[in-house]
Design an enzyme around this catalytic site. Structure first.
Site, PDB file in Angstrom:
ATOM      1  N   LYS A  58       0.844  -1.202   0.000  1.00 52.08           N
ATOM      2  CA  LYS A  58       0.000   0.000   0.000  1.00 52.08           C
ATOM      3  C   LYS A  58       0.880   1.254   0.000  1.00 52.08           C
ATOM      4  CE  LYS A  58      -3.732  -2.522   2.113  1.00 52.08           C
ATOM      5  NZ  LYS A  58      -4.307  -3.087   3.339  1.00 52.08           N
ATOM      6  N   GLN A  88      -4.702  -1.656   9.620  1.00 56.02           N
ATOM      7  CA  GLN A  88      -4.505  -2.997   9.051  1.00 56.02           C
ATOM      8  C   GLN A  88      -5.022  -4.068  10.020  1.00 56.02           C
ATOM      9  OE1 GLN A  88      -3.200  -3.628   5.850  1.00 56.02           O
ATOM     10  NE2 GLN A  88      -3.882  -5.718   6.291  1.00 56.02           N
ATOM     11  N   ASP A 137     -11.486   2.425   3.830  1.00 56.10           N
ATOM     12  CA  ASP A 137     -11.750   0.986   3.738  1.00 56.10           C
ATOM     13  C   ASP A 137     -13.249   0.699   3.726  1.00 56.10           C
ATOM     14  OD1 ASP A 137      -9.677  -0.785   3.397  1.00 56.10           O
ATOM     15  OD2 ASP A 137      -9.088  -0.809   5.516  1.00 56.10           O
TER      16      ASP A 137
END
Ligand code: NAP
Length: 302
Positions: free
Chosen positions: A49, A93, A116
């Site tokens: 990422k 994460q 997200d």
């Protein structure tokens, strides 16, 4: 014989478009990525990422916290990033170490920076048909199907898996495209029979080669979300057969990554199929970048 839904090539195109737009308009979206602990798979995802951010010229802020980080410490970092004007997207994460409550931590992220799409506000907006951050994997799948002009309206779509990250949002997105949607899970009866009615079959289960050829209707579009590491020769022999290329890979590399779909059996029956790797995986990161750019534009009122 199936056509390949090439997620790798499509994600490259999306990333190029994002880069071009940012360069042309002088945009600098910012993404913060928080990693708690040192789970090897999570570390790989985080590095990928950050690499994409750099390639696109995004502001990239990475935070690597020790596994014994206290809830208050993580909460105060999230709060700081919520108020950081350079940051348009915050990604926590997962999975978090077990002493941290993921649900509670995700809810601390401002819904305006939840790229997200995991915050209940965004999940609720998606459910009620409002503008929202859409979780990256299902968003990528819908965009891939549209790129290949796969008709969804009126089709029977079967989603195997009901996670908040993939299965449930996937089902809502297909419903928004006017498909007739069935969601299956571990308690579904006659799963094979249900799946074999699907014009569009999405597998997000987390079990290698679970979806055998007889799950697949002739001419179905098959999307394989699963990413499974098979590292035992015994399991490899059972799944792929002696003398197979995949078994050879396990012997050489120690493991092989495969999807939830038995590709060799599904390929001759499907009209289109996503490979693993190179199907859904690359799209997830591309959509994360797209969500971050959109957040930036929204926050700057552009
Ligand atoms: P998850 O949260 O573990 O959910 C798995 C789902 O599969 C659950 O709903 C479960 O049903 C269902 N399931 C498990 N065994 C089943 C069975 N025997 N029959 C029918 N359904 C069954 O997983 P996830 O987060 O959705 O991820 C699934 C897979 O996709 C994993 O391999 C993951 O690594 C991969 N993934 C890939 C990407 C990507 O970018 N390519 C992104 C996300 C996830 P119950 O709810 O009844 O337990």
């Amino acid at each position: 014989m199936a056509g390949i839904l090439d997620g790798k090539a499509f994600s490259k195109k999306i990333l190029e478009n994002i880069k071009e737009k940012c360069e042309k308009e002088g945009l600098k979206p910012g993404l913060a990525v928080i990693l708690v602990g040192d789970d090897p798979a999570s570390s790989v995802y985080v590095r990928m990422k950050e690499k994409r951010c750099k390639e696109l010229g995004f502001v990239s802020k990475g935070y690597k916290l020790p596994a014994d980080t206290k809830e208050e410490e993580l909460a105060s970092l999230i709060e700081k990033l919520n108020n950081d004007d350079e940051i348009d997207g915050i990604l926590l994460q997962l999975p978090l170490p077990s002493h941290l409550n993921s649900k509670k931590m995700l809810e601390l992220i401002s819904p305006e920076k939840d790229v997200d799409g995991f915050h209940p506000v965004n999940a609720g907006k998606l459910f009620t048909g409002q503008d929202a951050f859409i979780p990256c994997t299902p968003r990528g799948i819908i965009e891939l199907l549209k790129e290949y002009k796969i008709e969804m309206e009126g089709k029977n779509a079967v989603v195997i898996g009901r996670s908040n990250i993939v299965g449930k949002p996937m089902a809502i997105l297909l419903l928004n495209e006017n498909a007739t949607v069935t969601i299956c899970h571990s308690r579904t009866k006659d799963l094979k029979e249900v799946a074999s009615q699907a014009d569009i079959l999405i597998a997000s289960i987390g079990r290698p080669y679970f979806v055998s050829g007889d799950f697949v209707k002739e001419g179905a579009v098959v999307v394989d979300v699963g990413v499974n590491r098979v590292d035992s020769i015994e399991q490899g022999e059972k799944l792929f057969g002696k003398g197979s290329e995949k078994l050879k890979k396990i012997k050489e590399k120690g493991y092989v990554l495969v999807g939830d779909v038995n590709y060799e059996e599904a390929f001759p029956k499907a009209s289109f199929i996503t490979p693993v790797p190179g199907g859904v995986g690359p799209l997830t990161i591309a959509m994360l970048m797209k969500n971050t750019l959109e957040s930036h534009l929204r926050r700057k009122n552009r």
